[in-house]
Design a protein around this motif. Structure first.
Motif, PDB file in Angstrom:
ATOM      1  N   LEU A 316      47.698  38.400  32.581  1.00  0.00           N
ATOM      2  CA  LEU A 316      48.180  39.737  32.242  1.00  0.00           C
ATOM      3  C   LEU A 316      49.613  39.995  32.675  1.00  0.00           C
ATOM      4  CD1 LEU A 316      45.048  41.837  33.307  1.00  0.00           C
ATOM      5  CD2 LEU A 316      45.663  41.128  30.997  1.00  0.00           C
ATOM      6  N   ILE A 317      50.079  39.282  33.698  1.00  0.00           N
ATOM      7  CA  ILE A 317      51.331  39.695  34.336  1.00  0.00           C
ATOM      8  C   ILE A 317      52.568  39.482  33.469  1.00  0.00           C
ATOM      9  CG2 ILE A 317      50.441  39.363  36.668  1.00  0.00           C
ATOM     10  CD1 ILE A 317      51.946  36.723  36.751  1.00  0.00           C
ATOM     11  N   PHE A 318      52.452  38.672  32.407  1.00  0.00           N
ATOM     12  CA  PHE A 318      53.594  38.475  31.527  1.00  0.00           C
ATOM     13  C   PHE A 318      53.593  39.464  30.365  1.00  0.00           C
ATOM     14  CE2 PHE A 318      52.943  34.246  33.453  1.00  0.00           C
ATOM     15  CZ  PHE A 318      54.162  34.130  34.104  1.00  0.00           C
ATOM     16  N   LYS A 319      52.641  40.429  30.397  1.00  0.00           N
ATOM     17  CA  LYS A 319      52.589  41.458  29.369  1.00  0.00           C
ATOM     18  C   LYS A 319      53.298  42.710  29.886  1.00  0.00           C
ATOM     19  CE  LYS A 319      48.220  39.892  27.341  1.00  0.00           C
ATOM     20  NZ  LYS A 319      46.823  40.262  26.995  1.00  0.00           N
ATOM     21  N   PRO A 320      53.957  43.452  28.973  1.00  0.00           N
ATOM     22  CA  PRO A 320      54.674  44.663  29.409  1.00  0.00           C
ATOM     23  C   PRO A 320      53.743  45.676  30.058  1.00  0.00           C
ATOM     24  CG  PRO A 320      55.271  44.074  27.156  1.00  0.00           C
ATOM     25  CD  PRO A 320      54.117  43.199  27.543  1.00  0.00           C
ATOM     26  N   PHE A 321      54.289  46.384  31.048  1.00  0.00           N
ATOM     27  CA  PHE A 321      53.635  47.511  31.724  1.00  0.00           C
ATOM     28  C   PHE A 321      52.425  47.082  32.568  1.00  0.00           C
ATOM     29  CE2 PHE A 321      55.356  48.971  27.624  1.00  0.00           C
ATOM     30  CZ  PHE A 321      56.401  49.717  28.121  1.00  0.00           C
ATOM     31  N   ALA A 335      58.354  49.124  37.092  1.00  0.00           N
ATOM     32  CA  ALA A 335      57.761  49.589  35.844  1.00  0.00           C
ATOM     33  C   ALA A 335      56.823  48.562  35.238  1.00  0.00           C
ATOM     34  CB  ALA A 335      58.882  49.927  34.850  1.00  0.00           C
ATOM     35  N   GLY A 336      56.670  47.399  35.879  1.00  0.00           N
ATOM     36  CA  GLY A 336      55.785  46.383  35.334  1.00  0.00           C
ATOM     37  C   GLY A 336      56.360  45.695  34.111  1.00  0.00           C
ATOM     38  N   LEU A 337      57.702  45.643  34.026  1.00  0.00           N
ATOM     39  CA  LEU A 337      58.340  45.063  32.848  1.00  0.00           C
ATOM     40  C   LEU A 337      59.027  43.738  33.136  1.00  0.00           C
ATOM     41  CD1 LEU A 337      60.067  48.278  31.439  1.00  0.00           C
ATOM     42  CD2 LEU A 337      57.893  47.304  30.745  1.00  0.00           C
ATOM     43  N   GLY A 338      59.301  43.463  34.408  1.00  0.00           N
ATOM     44  CA  GLY A 338      60.165  42.341  34.771  1.00  0.00           C
ATOM     45  C   GLY A 338      59.713  40.993  34.250  1.00  0.00           C
ATOM     46  N   LEU A 339      58.451  40.632  34.471  1.00  0.00           N
ATOM     47  CA  LEU A 339      57.977  39.313  34.061  1.00  0.00           C
ATOM     48  C   LEU A 339      57.909  39.189  32.546  1.00  0.00           C
ATOM     49  CD1 LEU A 339      55.212  38.671  36.746  1.00  0.00           C
ATOM     50  CD2 LEU A 339      57.457  37.584  36.570  1.00  0.00           C
ATOM     51  N   ALA A 340      57.556  40.273  31.861  1.00  0.00           N
ATOM     52  CA  ALA A 340      57.538  40.249  30.399  1.00  0.00           C
ATOM     53  C   ALA A 340      58.939  39.986  29.857  1.00  0.00           C
ATOM     54  CB  ALA A 340      56.998  41.572  29.853  1.00  0.00           C
ATOM     55  N   ILE A 341      59.938  40.621  30.468  1.00  0.00           N
ATOM     56  CA  ILE A 341      61.321  40.424  30.036  1.00  0.00           C
ATOM     57  C   ILE A 341      61.782  39.005  30.352  1.00  0.00           C
ATOM     58  CG2 ILE A 341      63.699  41.149  30.459  1.00  0.00           C
ATOM     59  CD1 ILE A 341      62.545  43.988  30.908  1.00  0.00           C
TER      60      ILE A 341
END
Length: 653
Positions: A316-321, A335-341
């Motif tokens: 889940l951690i590579f998904k936004p939010f 914001a839970g965005l870093g890994l997705a970015i």
């Protein structure tokens, strides 16, 4: 799966014709119809106005009424579906009238048993589907444009005040004031940077979503890049009592071709996460190269001794939010965005990201990216030259006396007042010329000693500096009046002297010139003020920039930061002001242009400057990333993204 029924409204006042039409419709194998029958024209208009049907068959004759009037009123009231007009006999005039009124076709009832009826129904519904798709597409495009405009506005509105917050904090951290409030300034600066990080994450993800994120590739010194990251993150690690180590397992290429900003962003994000979720131990960053599919890739691993991530959460951690939360429900910001970015950025760098984690033992993130063709590039072990380059200003003189600082910008008042106070003088403040007059009047009326020096900003609301100087001299004020002004055009000294000013200091205020002024006028108070010669003007062999920025706070801090880098800086607040300044003096090395000005576009102004003043280099300063195509077309030399800081301006200078 059954096809969705087509909702059809049949407006027909003859029951036999209704039954025949219904039978013909049921024989059409291409569609399934849900038929509603209405016989009255008034009821037809009412039902059609609800726009709930996919298609309408409308009889031309409805008792004493005319079907054309129903057709026109239904369309006027908002019915969007196709309407086919039915009539008992062929009539070219009626055919044309029906089509002109908005019908998609005109059929004679005797033809309803033939192929033309079926074709007319199919074509009408196909046109409706095409129109629906077009409307949806236009709506989606409008929503995207609206979202883009909102994000651009949000970016600009948030980055501009962040420029002032971070800029002033940075100045204070480099000043003598840092000794009194080092911890507090650190808190302000770190939280300001955190807000900027969150803003960047949201904007990056929005650009990724609409495929507008572009990489800016260039040659980068890998050792310097790693040193920058290490310097920044080491402080965060030390704050938590952690050890941060950078290692290269082998000699690495000294120069790589990447987007340095994005690589730095990825590494900082991953290291910051490692620090955030590690309570004791160390974070180790390794770097190496490896051939993958016949191409040499650059790899980094970030290993921590933290809590680890449960297997069910690793996907889940590579998904936004999606934020990582540990078993103790420890509060973690972001914001839970870093890994997705990071994942999206690495994909655009022809690389990847993977995770190896065990609860209670820690995590290792491994990333890869393409560094360009590095086969012939010289290699060496990382040195990480971390020599600090920090310098604090200390007042070079000690004076005594009373000084009034008059400026409508609170930040500048406080800044100038702090510099004066550090030299030993007593400081008082006023927001505008009228307040300054009232303070001097009160002192004179009470028989108190008035101020030795009044520093007057020229442009202020209520009463400006020029008017205030005239009124102060009328009151009999004998002390020195020094103008604080961003206007340094030819003739300004003569004009100010005629109005009663003793001298002027250009904005942004050069602390050395300010201290010279204080020492000259307060260090030898036994001399009459009138006999003191004006302070020496700053050397004109310094670089000189023109800053075009309508936000007063952002303009002021950018001026101050440039002045700390020994760059004379004038300010214009609009396109009109900029053109007027350049008309009087075009001897600028660079013009720094805000994208959004009250009377025009910074990009359009850049084109004007290129045409009329080709020797001046142009730098766009923006709260959002400008269109790369426009930048190339206008041949803009450089783009700086707000918030502006000392490091960015140092590179610019």
């Amino acid at each position: 799966m059954l096809a969705k029924a087509t909702k059809l409204l049949l407006v027909e006042d003859d029951e036999d014709d209704y039954i025949l039409t219904r039978d013909y419709l049921e024989q059409l194998s291409s569609h399934v119809f849900d038929i509603d029958w209405i016989s009255s024209p008034e009821q037809a208009i009412h039902v059609l106005s609800k726009n709930e049907h996919d298609i309408c068959l409308l009889d031309y004759r409805l008792g004493a009424s005319d079907g054309l009037s129903v057709l026109k009123q239904a369309i006027k009231n908002g019915f969007c579906g196709p309407i086919i007009m039915l009539t008992g006999q062929s009539n070219d005039a009626l055919d044309s009238a029906a089509l002109d009124a908005g019908a998609v076709d005109y059929l004679v009832k005797s033809e309803m048993s033939g192929s033309r009826f079926a074709r007319s129904i199919r074509y009408a519904l196909a046109r409706r589907d095409v129109e629906d798709e077009r409307v949806e597409r236009l709506k989606a495009e409008a929503e995207n444009r609206s979202k883009d405009r909102f994000l651009a506005h949000l970016s600009h509105e948030l980055r501009t005040p962040l420029s002032s917050i971070l800029g002033y904090t940075e100045l204070l951290m480099l000043s003598d004031f840092n000794k009194q409030a080092e911890n507090e300034l650190g808190v302000i600066y770190r939280n300001g940077k955190h807000l900027l990080s969150l803003l960047n994450d949201v904007l990056d993800l929005s650009k990724i979503a609409v495929d507008k994120l572009e990489l800016s590739l260039g040659e980068v010194n890998l050792d310097s890049l790693m040193a920058d990251v290490f310097t920044l993150m080491r402080v965060s690690a030390l704050d938590k009592g952690l050890s941060l180590k950078f290692e290269s397992l082998e000699p690495l290429p000294l120069v790589i071709r990447v987007d340095a900003t994005r690589v730095r962003q990825i590494l900082i994000n991953l290291i910051n996460n490692a620090i955030k979720f590690t309570e004791q131990g160390e974070i180790v960053v390794n770097a190496w190269t490896e051939v993958v599919n016949e191409r040499e890739m650059l790899f980094f691993s970030i290993k921590d001794s933290g809590l680890g991530i449960a297997p069910e959460k690793q996907a889940l951690i590579f998904k936004p939010f999606e934020q990582i939360a540990d078993v103790e429900s420890r509060s973690v910001g972001g914001a839970g965005l870093g890994l997705a970015i990071c994942s999206e950025l690495l994909s655009r760098m022809q690389g990847d990201i993977s995770l190896d984690s065990h609860v209670g033992k820690g995590s290792t993130f491994t990333i890869s990216l393409y560094p360009g063709d590095i086969r012939q590039v010289e290699r060496n072990l990382l040195k990480l030259d971390l020599t600090p380059n920090m310098q604090q200003k200390v007042a070079p003189c000690q004076v005594s006396g009373k000084v009034l600082v008059v400026d409508d910008l609170r930040d500048l008042r406080v800044l100038v007042g702090h510099l004066i106070g550090s030299a030993g003088a007593a400081v008082d403040y006023a927001d505008n010329g009228k307040q300054a007059l009232e303070k001097v009047k009160k002192q004179l009326a009470d028989g108190h000693t008035t101020y030795d020096i009044i520093f007057l900003d020229i442009h202020m609301p209520v009463m400006g500096g020029k008017e205030a100087a005239i009124e102060l001299r009328k009151l009999g004020f004998k002390g020195a009046i020094i103008a604080l002004t961003a206007a340094t055009m030819k003739g300004i000294h003569s004009e100010l002297n005629a109005l009663g000013f003793d001298d002027m200091i250009a904005k942004p205020v050069d602390s050395n010139l300010l201290y010279q002024c204080l020492e000259l006028r307060l260090g030898q108070k036994e001399q009459p003020t009138s006999s003191i010669q004006p302070m020496p003007k700053p050397s004109r062999d310094k670089k000189c920039f023109l800053l075009v920025e309508d936000d007063a706070d952002a303009a002021q801090i950018t001026q101050l930061l440039l002045e700390s880098l020994d760059v004379d800086t004038d300010i214009a607040t609009s396109v009109k002001d900029c053109k007027a300044v350049l008309e009087h003096n075009s001897n600028y090395d660079k013009v720094l242009l805000d994208m959004h000005l009250p009377d025009g576009s910074g990009l359009e102004l850049a084109g004007f400057i290129k045409q009329h003043y080709p020797n001046i280099k142009r730098v766009i300063i923006s709260g959002m990333e400008p269109d790369a195509v426009h930048i190339r077309q206008l041949k803009i030399e450089q783009v700086l993204l707000k918030p502006i800081n000392l490091a960015l301006l140092n590179q610019l200078v």
